[in-house]
Design a protein around this motif. Structure first.
Motif: not given
Ligand SMILES: Cc1cc2nc3c(=O)[nH]c(=O)nc-3n(C[C@H](O)[C@H](O)[C@H](O)COP(=O)(O)OP(=O)(O)OC[C@H]3O[C@@H](n4cnc5c(N)ncnc54)[C@H](O)[C@@H]3O)c2cc1C
Ligand code: SF4
Ligand code: SF4
Lengths: 190, 590
Positions: B58, B62-63, B84, B89-92, B95
């Motif tokens: 990440c 974020a993790i 999380i 988090c940018c929700w890429c 992960c």
């Protein structure tokens, strides 16, 4: 198969006849890749637009190849009549990344070029309006360069939310479970 | 026909009645999200192994990996689970794509607003079990970011192999090793399964970084016989490799082999720091992996170490048992020579109890380590077993390994299904015999390594599963044939694995020149004087020890096959390493 790729083959032949240095490959039906020298890109793009009817510039993307010391720009062009997508790929020297703007051909290239300038640090000569794009007062390495250390930046810039202090290192946790210590040979003189 | 359109307007409006409105409805109705929408994380807690790859990859930090109530660490599981920070988090989805088990996913749920900053921390799967129904973004099958395929190992071809005792496995070339090492996600779960808890991710990382010397240092930190392990280890580590959950595990054993084979003399790289003599003496009975490992690290710590070995060479079963096509002599010599350089004193051809008494060793030393292995074979208990040419696998292998000429004739039958049976069979092939293995259960029940079984089959060994030997038939005092019966597998009443049961009347006779028994071994404690035997706690043939390998007699330590149940080289090495801690603690109060 050859008849189904007829249009693609024709385009390939035309490009090859007009620009001998262009390397054309047909990736699949409806998709052609052209690798081209950076220097005379506007002339080549104008040829695709005016003579081969690739009227639409869908977008421009940039890729960092530090291992080759180059940036790659990919211009995605689309022909409505033939339903064909051409990707024009040019490679630029990473140390002096500079190329001519395509704004005279497509006004909206302005936005894509501004983005790539900000994210990779490529210069677009003749660009009419090279302001900041989405980053404000950025003075670090352009962030989409692969040598930009995202995690270091994130560490420095963003706060750590409260409640995260119990985070554990997986390797360390395992070592402790078995009463072992992981030595460090990283900084030894060789 | 003038303004007819106006007359139709009310009707044309009617057609919208059946359509869904675009405006926001009350009460609020949520629209279906895109097919691979990336919203909140969900984690299948039972499938997750706590490898932390999600956290490592990440880019937004974020993790966190955290301890969770009810999730226990164990073999192949760190016991940690990801949490999380949804504020980061940018929700890429990186992960999810990098998760080696596929336990992690993203859901189509995305709505969360709260003035409470803590509410942005989410332990997927624990805090939101209901979202299991909403999984939408899962790992890509078509473009995996992890490399699931192992770099293949080159081997001699089966027909070529049986012509000699040349090493079968050829080893990785530099490029191959680098490529294989880069597949590793650096999680360290392998360490949980290695009996010796070697520094696996560290040495694999060093190989990937093209620093083989550094790899060697990590390897030798707690294993002084790594080239041997690189060739023959039972590699428990690979059975829990994170990548092994969806792909082929990293070739940990071959990478260790690669690193050790790069350097003809480990001393030149390791430059071992040997402590000043501390005035304490340790005597070691048995020069197998257990005794040697204890000896090496004791010597590094300044102990005066003497190893007594009954056979003409050090190495124990790795010399006398393991065939040379798996572990060549020059490789053993290289490792033993290095130990001598460090100051371990070795005495070959000295059988304790015969050439020297145990009491003398005990009196001359401050502590003693017993690593005598299991060298007495179990007999089959068959009529005809005492015939000439009815032999035992470990005796047979030892004679071949010592360099004696052994004549097994043209046809050999090996009885047993473990690695020792397979070794005896493959060695007999190399001596020119036709070989049959007789095993009581099914092939899939064989305790031998599947690679060994395949190797034997490639070399033309014939396996008869569910075959139970009944009698060895002789002529003029020599083996002539063996009678065996076929068995069917019946469920075990006590809930164990299925048992073989003889099928009445289904008997066969196989003409053979030699019968080789390979059904197990035990230890020979006859070298120990009676007073010691009375005091030394031995259970089911094994010496009982504590965490630090100390026996019921404080100055006597023990390890290896005569202590542990795993009975392989790396467990013996681990015992030796632990005993060094025990002995230092006992003698130096460290
Ligand atoms: C045929 C065969 C194949 C094997 N293959 C593998 C494999 O592929 N991978 C793997 O990991 N393991 C393998 N093993 C198991 C492995 O070799 C043993 O687990 C390991 O060697 C045990 O080490 P140890 O030090 O406990 O005992 P050993 O290696 O058995 O060493 C004990 C030593 O003590 C000596 N000794 C005994 N009594 C006395 C005495 N009174 N005086 C002096 N010396 C004495 C013996 O001669 C022997 O050399 C194999 C074993 C056999 C038999
Ligand atoms: S989706 Fe991307 S940013 Fe979010 S936790 Fe996963 S890797 Fe980090
Ligand atoms: S990468 Fe997957 S298996 Fe590993 S800790 Fe994260 S969720 Fe669990």
């Amino acid at each position: 198969m050859s008849d189904t790729l007829q249009k693609e083959e024709q385009i390939k032949a035309s490009i090859n006849a007009a620009f001998r240095s262009a390397k054309v490959s047909i990736q699949r039906k409806g998709r052609i890749i052209v690798e081209f020298r950076g220097g005379i890109l506007p002339a080549f793009a104008s040829y695709l637009k005016e003579y081969l009817n690739f009227k639409h510039l869908s977008m421009i993307s940039g890729v960092d190849w530090p291992e080759d010391n180059q940036f790659e720009l990919v211009y995605h062009l689309w022909s409505y009549e033939q339903s064909i997508h051409v990707m024009v790929k040019v490679r630029l020297d990473r140390e002096a990344a500079k190329t001519k703007t395509l704004t005279p051909l497509w006004e909206h290239a302005e936005t894509y070029e501004r983005e790539i300038h900000e994210m990779l640090g490529v210069e677009f000569e003749g660009h009419p309006n090279m302001r900041d794009f989405i980053l404000e007062d950025w003075d670090d390495l352009p962030p989409m360069r692969r040598d930009f250390m995202t995690r270091e930046y994130v560490d420095e810039v963003y706060e750590w939310r409260k409640g995260r202090e119990d985070a554990q290192d997986v390797r360390q946790t395992i070592a402790e479970q078995y009463n072992t210590e992981v030595p460090n040979f990283n900084n030894e003189d060789k | 026909m003038k303004n007819i359109k106006g007359a139709l307007v009310p009707f044309s409006a009617l057609k919208y009645l059946g359509k869904k409105p675009h405006t926001v409805r009350y009460p609020f109705e949520k629209k279906k999200t895109a097919e691979r929408y990336r919203g909140f994380h969900f984690n299948e807690i039972e499938v997750c192994i706590g490898c932390g790859t999600c956290s490592t990859i990440c880019q937004n930090e974020a993790i966190d990996m955290i301890k969770i109530e009810g999730v226990e660490p164990g073999r192949g599981d760190s016991g940690l689970r990801p949490r999380i920070d949804n504020g980061r988090c940018c929700w890429c989805g990186l992960c999810v794509d990098m998760c080696p088990t596929g336990s992690l996913s993203l859901t189509d749920q995305y709505l969360h607003t709260s003035p409470d900053p803590d509410s942005y921390l989410l332990i997927p799967g624990v805090d939101n079990p209901e979202m299991k129904e909403n999984i939408s973004f899962t790992k890509s099958d078509t473009e995996p970011l992890l490399q699931f395929d192992r770099v293949p190992m080159r081997e001699l071809d089966g027909a070529e192999r049986v012509k000699s005792f040349a090493e079968v496995v050829l080893g990785y070339m530099q490029e191959e090793a680098r490529a294989e090492a880069t597949r590793c996600v650096d999680c360290g779960l392998c360490v949980t399964a290695c009996p010796d808890h070697m520094h696996i991710p560290e040495y694999i990382g060093a190989i990937a970084e093209a620093d083989d010397a550094k790899a060697l240092k990590y390897i030798y930190d707690n294993n002084p016989l790594p080239e041997m392990c690189g060739k023959v280890c039972t590699r428990q580590c690979e059975t829990v490799c994170a990548i092994g959950h969806l792909g082929e595990p990293i070739a940990i054993r071959w990478l260790k082999r690669y690193a050790t084979e790069q350097f003809p003399d480990p001393a030149a790289i390791l430059n071992p720091k040997i402590a000043e003599p501390n005035g304490k003496k340790v005597g070691i009975v048995g020069g197998g992996p257990a005794g040697l490992s204890a000896g090496y690290y004791l010597a590094l710590r300044g102990f005066d170490v003497n190893i007594y070995e009954a056979l003409p060479r050090m190495g124990g079963m790795t010399f006398a048992g393991i065939p040379k096509y798996r572990f060549p002599l020059d490789s053993l010599d290289k490792q033993i020579d290095y130990m001598k350089k460090v100051g371990v004193k070795m005495h070959n051809n000295v059988r304790v109890g015969k050439d020297i008494t145990f009491d003398k060793i005990r009196n001359d030393n401050d502590a003693v380590f017993i690593g005598i292995g299991f060298h007495v074979p179990y007999t089959l208990g068959l009529t005809g077993e005492d015939l000439e040419n009815s032999i035992q696998a470990i005796d047979f292998l030892r004679r071949v390994n010592i360099g004696e000429t052994v004549d097994v004739g043209k046809k050999v039958v090996v009885i047993g299904g473990g690695n020792v049976a397979i070794d005896a069979a493959r060695v007999s092939r190399r001596l020119g015999a036709e070989v049959t293995i007789l095993y009581r259960r099914r092939v899939e029940d064989m305790p031998a390594d599947w690679e060994e079984i395949e190797g034997a089959e490639d070399e033309g060994v014939h396996i008869v599963p569910q075959g139970i030997p009944l009698e060895i038939i002789g002529e003029n005092g020599k083996v002539k044939s063996i009678k065996y019966g076929m068995a069917e597998m019946v469920p075990d009443d006590k809930g164990g694995r299925p048992r073989p049961k003889l099928i009445e009347g289904d008997e066969h006779i196989l003409e053979v020149d030699t019968v080789i028994g390979a059904i197990g071994q035990e230890a020979d404690y006859s070298f120990l004087p009676k007073e010691i035997m009375d005091e030394l706690k031995i259970e089911r043939g094994r010496v009982v020890v504590n965490e630090l390998k100390q026996t019921s007699i404080p100055d006597i330590f023990a390890g290896g096959d005569n202590v542990n149940r795993t009975m392989d080289a790396i467990s013996a090495i681990a015992d030796g390493v632990r005993a060094v801690e025990g002995i230092s603690h006992y003698l130096l109060d460290e």
